[in-house]
Design a protein around this motif. Structure first.
Motif, short mmCIF file in Angstrom:
data_model
loop_
_atom_site.label_atom_id
_atom_site.label_comp_id
_atom_site.label_asym_id
_atom_site.label_seq_id
_atom_site.Cartn_x
_atom_site.Cartn_y
_atom_site.Cartn_z
N TRP A 114 14.15 4.52 -7.18
CA TRP A 114 14.09 4.57 -8.63
C TRP A 114 14.59 5.92 -9.15
N PRO A 115 15.14 5.93 -10.37
CA PRO A 115 15.47 7.21 -11.02
C PRO A 115 14.20 8.04 -11.19
N PRO A 116 14.30 9.37 -11.08
CA PRO A 116 15.52 10.16 -10.93
C PRO A 116 15.94 10.36 -9.48
N ARG A 117 15.36 9.57 -8.55
CA ARG A 117 15.67 9.75 -7.13
C ARG A 117 16.36 8.51 -6.54
N ALA A 118 17.10 7.80 -7.38
CA ALA A 118 17.73 6.56 -6.92
C ALA A 118 18.78 6.81 -5.84
N GLU A 119 19.37 8.01 -5.81
CA GLU A 119 20.38 8.33 -4.80
C GLU A 119 19.90 9.39 -3.81
N ALA A 120 18.66 9.77 -3.92
CA ALA A 120 18.12 10.83 -3.06
C ALA A 120 17.48 10.24 -1.80
N LYS A 121 17.10 11.11 -0.89
CA LYS A 121 16.35 10.68 0.29
C LYS A 121 15.07 9.96 -0.15
N ARG A 122 14.71 8.92 0.59
CA ARG A 122 13.43 8.28 0.33
C ARG A 122 12.31 9.28 0.64
N ASP A 123 11.32 9.33 -0.26
CA ASP A 123 10.34 10.41 -0.20
C ASP A 123 8.95 9.88 -0.49
N SER A 124 7.99 10.40 0.25
CA SER A 124 6.57 10.19 0.01
C SER A 124 5.87 11.42 0.59
N GLY A 125 4.62 11.29 0.98
CA GLY A 125 3.95 12.43 1.59
C GLY A 125 2.48 12.18 1.78
N VAL A 126 1.90 12.85 2.77
CA VAL A 126 0.46 12.84 3.00
C VAL A 126 -0.04 14.25 2.74
N LEU A 127 -0.86 14.40 1.72
CA LEU A 127 -1.40 15.72 1.38
C LEU A 127 -2.81 15.83 1.93
N ILE A 145 6.52 13.20 4.35
CA ILE A 145 7.10 11.93 4.77
C ILE A 145 8.34 11.73 3.91
N GLN A 146 9.48 11.97 4.50
CA GLN A 146 10.76 11.88 3.81
C GLN A 146 11.83 11.58 4.85
N GLU A 147 12.83 10.81 4.46
CA GLU A 147 13.87 10.45 5.41
C GLU A 147 14.44 11.69 6.11
N GLY A 148 14.31 11.72 7.43
CA GLY A 148 14.86 12.83 8.22
C GLY A 148 14.01 14.08 8.24
N ASP A 149 12.93 14.11 7.45
CA ASP A 149 12.12 15.34 7.35
C ASP A 149 10.65 15.11 7.66
N CYS A 150 10.32 14.00 8.30
CA CYS A 150 8.92 13.69 8.56
C CYS A 150 8.30 14.75 9.47
N GLY A 151 7.19 15.30 9.01
CA GLY A 151 6.47 16.31 9.79
C GLY A 151 6.66 17.72 9.29
N GLY A 226 9.28 7.78 -6.16
CA GLY A 226 10.60 7.23 -6.42
C GLY A 226 11.19 6.36 -5.32
N ALA A 227 10.39 6.08 -4.27
CA ALA A 227 10.90 5.25 -3.18
C ALA A 227 9.82 4.25 -2.75
N GLU A 228 10.25 3.04 -2.48
CA GLU A 228 9.34 2.02 -1.98
C GLU A 228 8.94 2.36 -0.54
N VAL A 229 7.64 2.26 -0.25
CA VAL A 229 7.14 2.58 1.08
C VAL A 229 5.89 1.75 1.34
N PHE A 230 5.65 1.46 2.60
CA PHE A 230 4.49 0.67 3.01
C PHE A 230 3.64 1.49 3.98
N TYR A 231 2.31 1.38 3.85
CA TYR A 231 1.37 2.04 4.76
C TYR A 231 0.40 1.02 5.32
N ARG A 232 -0.04 1.24 6.55
CA ARG A 232 -1.07 0.39 7.14
C ARG A 232 -1.86 1.19 8.19
N ASN A 233 -3.00 0.61 8.59
CA ASN A 233 -3.84 1.20 9.65
C ASN A 233 -4.15 2.68 9.37
#
Length: 241
Positions: A114-127, A145-151, A226-233
């Motif tokens: 989604w905008p404003p990150r429609a063309e950016a890396k998919r992004d989330s995070g655990v704080l 938690i971001q494409e290529g940057d997890c951890g 701005g990115a669709e993501v799924f979590y489980r367990n």
């Protein structure tokens, strides 16, 4: 039931916040946090069909926004899987604070951005060790938690950490290796929080380790950015000492 109930003071804070219409209660102090290792039992944070252990905060600066629709549809749980649409900048935060645990969760990326990150890396995070009032970036130590940057580590809101002998307040510590699976596959994230030590593990590989964390207890937060993501367990395990 959790191994140790919240204190009367922490419950009172939640009631006061609710009465005032606050988005969430203030974080619990370290001496009020549930010590998962001391309790000796696993704590399941994500149940089959509800968000009982979580509060929702939506950034009021994102559109569309109204008090009536601010939480609708952003976070839903079905068959034990949390679906985060990413359409709004928002977060889920545990109602309780925790310390001394191994956080284990699985995530995978969806297709939608989604905008404003429609063309950016998919992004989330655990704080981790969130303290203070709810924000999208609550004061905390983030396991990225971001494409290529997890951890990666992010020190949010003026927190500090020491990685590889370097002490730093704010900013980022980049992971040592990329262990993320291709998009669409489930990844396992583990974060060991042991006193002031934090270790990020991606799919069984240690990718970052920090010590002397300025925060050692607090709530746990999952982001919608701005990115669709799924979590489980999503669960907390006692440390094996």
């Amino acid at each position: 039931m959790h191994p140790r109930r919240r204190s009367i003071r922490s419950i009172a804070l939640g009631l006061i916040a609710a009465a005032l219409g606050a988005p969430a209660a203030l974080a619990l102090a370290a001496d009020e946090a549930i010590d998962v290792t001391e309790g000796g039992e696993a704590i399941v944070l994500l149940h089959e069909g509800d968000l009982e252990n979580w509060t929702v905060f939506v950034d009021p600066r994102t559109e569309p926004y109204s008090p009536e629709s601010s939480t609708e549809g952003i976070f839903t749980v079905e068959d034990g899987v949390l679906h985060v649409t990413g359409e709004r900048f928002a977060c889920l935060t545990t109602t309780d604070a925790y310390q001394n645990y191994r956080l284990v969760l699985e995530f995978k990326w969806g297709e939608t951005r989604w905008p404003p990150r429609a063309e950016a890396k998919r992004d989330s995070g655990v704080l981790l060790h969130c303290v203070g009032p709810d924000r999208i970036w609550t004061k905390s130590i983030e396991c990225q938690i971001q494409e290529g940057d997890c951890g990666d580590f992010y020190m949010v809101g003026g927190t500090s950490l020491t990685v590889g002998g370097k002490a730093q307040t704010g900013g980022r510590f980049v992971k040592t290796t990329d262990a993320e699976k291709p998009n669409g596959e489930w990844n396992t994230i583990e974060v060991v929080c042991d006193g002031d030590r934090i270790v990020n593990i991606v799919n069984g590989t240690v990718v970052n380790e920090g010590t002397a964390s300025s925060e050692t207890a607090g709530r746990i937060l999952l982001q919608s950015e701005g990115a669709e993501v799924f979590y489980r367990n999503v669960k907390l395990l006692p440390l094996d000492r």
